[in-house]
Design an enzyme around this catalytic site. Structure first.
Site, PDB file in Angstrom:
ATOM      1  N   GLY A  52       0.832  -1.200   0.000  1.00 34.74           N
ATOM      2  CA  GLY A  52       0.000   0.000   0.000  1.00 34.74           C
ATOM      3  C   GLY A  52       0.861   1.242   0.000  1.00 34.74           C
ATOM      4  O   GLY A  52       0.591   2.208   0.724  1.00 34.74           O
ATOM      5  N   GLY A  53       1.907   1.249  -0.838  1.00 35.59           N
ATOM      6  CA  GLY A  53       2.895   2.309  -0.787  1.00 35.59           C
ATOM      7  C   GLY A  53       2.685   3.453  -1.753  1.00 35.59           C
ATOM      8  O   GLY A  53       3.569   4.298  -1.893  1.00 35.59           O
TER       9      GLY A  53
ATOM     10  N   SER B 150      -4.815   0.132  13.998  1.00 33.30           N
ATOM     11  CA  SER B 150      -5.665   1.326  14.121  1.00 33.30           C
ATOM     12  C   SER B 150      -6.030   1.535  15.581  1.00 33.30           C
ATOM     13  O   SER B 150      -6.170   0.563  16.343  1.00 33.30           O
ATOM     14  CB  SER B 150      -6.950   1.149  13.306  1.00 33.30           C
ATOM     15  OG  SER B 150      -7.893   2.164  13.619  1.00 33.30           O
TER      16      SER B 150
ATOM     17  N   GLY C 109       1.768   4.792   3.641  1.00 27.59           N
ATOM     18  CA  GLY C 109       2.735   3.945   2.958  1.00 27.59           C
ATOM     19  C   GLY C 109       3.753   4.759   2.188  1.00 27.59           C
ATOM     20  O   GLY C 109       4.964   4.504   2.267  1.00 27.59           O
TER      21      GLY C 109
ATOM     22  N   TYR D 114     -14.490  -3.461  10.686  1.00 28.61           N
ATOM     23  CA  TYR D 114     -13.179  -2.811  10.580  1.00 28.61           C
ATOM     24  C   TYR D 114     -12.366  -3.030  11.855  1.00 28.61           C
ATOM     25  O   TYR D 114     -11.196  -3.431  11.799  1.00 28.61           O
ATOM     26  CB  TYR D 114     -13.378  -1.323  10.319  1.00 28.61           C
ATOM     27  CG  TYR D 114     -12.110  -0.514  10.350  1.00 28.61           C
ATOM     28  CD1 TYR D 114     -11.232  -0.526   9.265  1.00 28.61           C
ATOM     29  CD2 TYR D 114     -11.783   0.273  11.458  1.00 28.61           C
ATOM     30  CE1 TYR D 114     -10.054   0.212   9.286  1.00 28.61           C
ATOM     31  CE2 TYR D 114     -10.619   1.022  11.483  1.00 28.61           C
ATOM     32  CZ  TYR D 114      -9.758   0.988  10.394  1.00 28.61           C
ATOM     33  OH  TYR D 114      -8.601   1.721  10.431  1.00 28.61           O
TER      34      TYR D 114
END
Length: 256
Positions: free
Chosen positions: A17-18, A143, A23, A156
């Site tokens: 996820g960069g 998170s 990211g 989530y």
């Protein structure tokens, strides 16, 4: 370049996820501190744009692919082996926000969110484990939601609790090789995803509950990841580092 500009000289880091947000900021931070980085993302155009922003020549390897797709992860591992031969750092960052009432979660949505937020982390680490050097570091993006219950966040929050527990479990299992595994838990952070997913009302109101009285930045999270991945954190493993401006553990003066 940061004051710790040589912490990652000669090190190889993978960031899933960069292509944006945390990211991309972490890729930039590790490059600034001497690392070579591998960045992944599902959207090749966005990934190419990220590489252009990083502007680090052959110290960046971009590998398009879906972190929740096993075949793509195997291709990723092959590409890393061919280019660099090993890894010293993995930042398992790929993930999405997904918020809806518990009663409205469909089976399809359940599988979609678990695939992106948990399966991708689990198998990113599994498929790259043979490349990880002894005394390497793994950091998982969790998170603040794993630390408290909130309406509309059942699915989530469960995935984020799962990846933190995975970090703790792997910290035990991989300890004979000196591999440390931790998670970071960002609070409300000013990323493209946050602005896309949160309503204007939420965006305007969330900092009231944050003692630091501001949104976090992707650079705040990148600094925490860099610390946990560095030798300075050599005695830190199986932990979750809150990067939330005090949201979970303190009361904002604005609420008193």
């Amino acid at each position: 370049m940061s004051a710790n500009g040589s912490r990652f000289d000669g090190k190889i880091a993978l960031i899933t996820g960069g292509s944006s947000g945390m990211g991309l900021a972490t890729a930039r931070r590790l490059l600034d501190e001497g690392a070579s980085v591998v960045v992944t993302g599902r959207d090749k155009a966005r990934l190419d744009a990220a590489v252009e922003q990083l502007n680090a020549g052959d110290r960046v390897l971009a590998v398009p692919g879906d972190a929740a797709n096993i075949a793509d992860l195997e291709l990723l591992a092959d590409a890393i082996a061919d280019r660099f031969g090993h890894l010293d750092v993995v930042f398992a960052n790929a993930g999405i926000g997904a918020f809806q009432a518990f009663a409205d979660v469909t089976e399809a949505e359940y599988h979609r969110v678990l695939d992106i937020n948990f399966k991708s982390v689990f198998f990113t680490i599994q498929k790259t484990l043979p490349l990880l050097a002894d005394n390497a570091s793994i950091v998982i993006n969790a998170s603040f939601a794993l630390h408290r219950g909130s309406p509309g966040a059942a699915l989530y929050s469960a995935t984020k609790a799962a990846v933190h527990n995975l970090a703790r479990t792997l910290a035990s299992e991989l300890s004979p090789r000196g591999i440390r595994v931790n998670s970071v838990s960002p609070g409300y952070t000013a990323t493209p995803a946050f602005f896309a997913e949160a309503s204007p009302e939420i965006q305007a109101s969330v900092t009231v509950g944050v003692p630091a009285a501001r949104l976090g930045t992707s650079e705040d999270v990148a600094a925490a990841v860099a610390f946990l991945a560095s030798a300075e954190a050599s005695y830190i493993t199986a932990q979750d580092l809150l990067v939330d401006g005090g949201l979970i553990t303190a009361t904002s003066a604005a609420q008193i």
